[in-house]
Design a protein around this motif. Structure first.
Motif, short mmCIF file in Angstrom:
data_model
loop_
_atom_site.label_atom_id
_atom_site.label_comp_id
_atom_site.label_asym_id
_atom_site.label_seq_id
_atom_site.Cartn_x
_atom_site.Cartn_y
_atom_site.Cartn_z
N LEU A 1 9.51 -3.04 8.17
CA LEU A 1 8.45 -4.04 8.11
C LEU A 1 8.98 -5.37 7.57
CD1 LEU A 1 5.50 -1.79 6.93
CD2 LEU A 1 5.79 -2.86 9.17
N ALA A 2 9.98 -5.32 6.71
CA ALA A 2 10.60 -6.56 6.22
C ALA A 2 11.29 -7.30 7.35
CB ALA A 2 11.58 -6.25 5.09
N PHE A 3 12.00 -6.57 8.21
CA PHE A 3 12.64 -7.21 9.36
C PHE A 3 11.59 -7.76 10.33
CE2 PHE A 3 16.46 -4.72 8.15
CZ PHE A 3 17.34 -5.78 8.08
N ALA A 4 10.48 -7.04 10.49
CA ALA A 4 9.40 -7.56 11.34
C ALA A 4 8.83 -8.84 10.75
CB ALA A 4 8.31 -6.50 11.48
N GLN A 5 8.70 -8.90 9.44
CA GLN A 5 8.18 -10.10 8.81
C GLN A 5 9.16 -11.27 8.94
OE1 GLN A 5 7.16 -10.46 4.48
NE2 GLN A 5 5.11 -10.46 5.39
N ILE A 6 10.43 -10.99 8.88
CA ILE A 6 11.42 -12.04 9.11
C ILE A 6 11.26 -12.61 10.52
CG2 ILE A 6 13.90 -12.47 9.43
CD1 ILE A 6 14.38 -10.50 7.11
N ALA A 7 11.05 -11.74 11.50
CA ALA A 7 10.86 -12.19 12.88
C ALA A 7 9.58 -13.03 13.01
CB ALA A 7 10.80 -10.98 13.82
N VAL A 8 8.51 -12.61 12.36
CA VAL A 8 7.25 -13.37 12.42
C VAL A 8 7.44 -14.75 11.81
CG1 VAL A 8 4.91 -13.48 11.47
CG2 VAL A 8 5.71 -11.38 12.52
N HIS A 9 8.09 -14.84 10.66
CA HIS A 9 8.32 -16.13 10.02
C HIS A 9 9.22 -17.01 10.88
CE1 HIS A 9 6.76 -15.61 5.77
NE2 HIS A 9 6.50 -14.47 6.36
N THR A 10 10.23 -16.43 11.49
CA THR A 10 11.15 -17.20 12.31
C THR A 10 10.45 -17.80 13.52
OG1 THR A 10 12.96 -15.77 11.61
CG2 THR A 10 13.33 -17.09 13.57
N TRP B 1 0.84 -1.21 0.00
CA TRP B 1 0.00 0.00 0.00
C TRP B 1 0.87 1.26 0.00
CZ3 TRP B 1 -0.59 3.72 3.94
CH2 TRP B 1 -1.59 4.64 3.70
N LEU B 2 1.94 1.25 0.81
CA LEU B 2 2.83 2.41 0.86
C LEU B 2 3.47 2.67 -0.50
CD1 LEU B 2 4.65 1.90 4.27
CD2 LEU B 2 3.11 3.76 3.68
N ALA B 3 3.90 1.61 -1.16
CA ALA B 3 4.57 1.78 -2.46
C ALA B 3 3.59 2.21 -3.55
CB ALA B 3 5.26 0.49 -2.85
N MET B 4 2.37 1.71 -3.51
CA MET B 4 1.42 2.00 -4.58
C MET B 4 0.76 3.37 -4.42
SD MET B 4 1.72 -0.43 -6.64
CE MET B 4 0.36 -0.20 -7.73
N THR B 5 0.56 3.84 -3.19
CA THR B 5 -0.14 5.11 -3.00
C THR B 5 0.80 6.30 -2.96
OG1 THR B 5 -0.10 4.86 -0.59
CG2 THR B 5 -2.05 4.03 -1.77
N GLY B 6 2.02 6.12 -2.50
CA GLY B 6 2.97 7.23 -2.43
C GLY B 6 2.60 8.25 -1.37
N VAL B 7 2.00 7.82 -0.26
CA VAL B 7 1.58 8.75 0.79
C VAL B 7 2.77 9.34 1.54
CG1 VAL B 7 -0.70 7.74 1.11
CG2 VAL B 7 1.21 6.87 2.43
N LEU B 8 3.89 8.66 1.54
CA LEU B 8 5.09 9.17 2.21
C LEU B 8 6.15 9.48 1.15
CD1 LEU B 8 5.36 6.58 5.12
CD2 LEU B 8 4.45 8.89 5.25
N SER B 9 7.18 10.19 1.58
CA SER B 9 8.29 10.46 0.66
C SER B 9 8.99 9.14 0.33
CB SER B 9 9.28 11.44 1.30
OG SER B 9 9.95 10.80 2.38
N VAL B 10 9.78 9.15 -0.71
CA VAL B 10 10.46 7.94 -1.15
C VAL B 10 11.40 7.43 -0.05
CG1 VAL B 10 12.07 7.01 -2.86
CG2 VAL B 10 10.27 8.58 -3.57
N GLN B 11 12.08 8.34 0.60
CA GLN B 11 13.02 7.94 1.65
C GLN B 11 12.30 7.29 2.83
OE1 GLN B 11 15.29 11.15 3.33
NE2 GLN B 11 16.97 9.79 3.87
N TRP B 12 11.22 7.90 3.30
CA TRP B 12 10.47 7.33 4.43
C TRP B 12 9.78 6.03 4.04
CZ3 TRP B 12 11.28 7.94 9.24
CH2 TRP B 12 11.82 9.13 9.71
N THR B 13 9.33 5.93 2.81
CA THR B 13 8.72 4.68 2.34
C THR B 13 9.75 3.56 2.36
OG1 THR B 13 7.17 5.90 0.96
CG2 THR B 13 7.51 3.58 0.43
N ALA B 14 10.95 3.83 1.89
CA ALA B 14 12.00 2.81 1.88
C ALA B 14 12.38 2.39 3.30
CB ALA B 14 13.22 3.32 1.14
N ILE B 15 12.48 3.36 4.20
CA ILE B 15 12.82 3.04 5.59
C ILE B 15 11.73 2.19 6.22
CG2 ILE B 15 13.09 4.06 7.89
CD1 ILE B 15 14.52 6.43 6.49
#
Length: 139
Positions: A65-74, A46-60
């Motif tokens: 969230l990717a690290f959080a997902q790694i923790a959930v999977h682990t 949703w963040l990538a498709m809507t562009g509600v945040l700046s590119v830098q904040w979206t990437a951060i």
């Protein structure tokens, strides 16, 4: 002896013990992991498709969230915790994470300094022979 009394028969919602001493996940644990994974996938999309945040904040935010997902999977799917196999799976995961961090940071450091180390500044051209010989003739 009925199925409810047989110690080898387990209810689907309870963890099933494994021979090595650690248990497999329950239906509730898998569903919790699935819902968390779906949410942690939908938010960056949703963040990538809507562009509600700046590119830098979206990437951060996507990286976090990717690290959080790694923790959930682990935890939810791989069952890496302090209880399974006496905590050795967690120790192995931490060791692996440290090794990966060392390799990635070392590679980035090498690539950052590679240009300066491999492409030194060009040497200054030598003065013409006539200019170098002129002081000798004057003296």
């Amino acid at each position: 002896m009925t199925a409810h009394q047989d110690p080898k028969v387990h209810h689907p919602a309870t963890p099933v013990p494994h021979e090595a001493g650690h248990d497999h996940g329950s239906r509730r644990g898998y569903l919790t992991g699935f819902v968390l994974s779906a949410v942690l996938t939908a938010i960056p999309f949703w963040l990538a498709m809507t562009g509600v945040l700046s590119v830098q904040w979206t990437a951060i935010l996507i990286t976090l969230l990717a690290f959080a997902q790694i923790a959930v999977h682990t935890v939810c799917f791989l069952h890496v915790n302090t209880r399974s196999e006496g905590g050795w799976t967690l120790v192995a995961l931490v060791f692996t994470a440290i090794m990966v961090l060392i390799v990635i940071s070392g590679s980035l450091w090498i690539m950052y300094h590679l240009h300066g180390n491999m492409m030194p500044t060009a040497p200054q051209p030598a003065p013409p022979l006539a200019a170098a010989a002129a002081p000798l003739q004057a003296g």
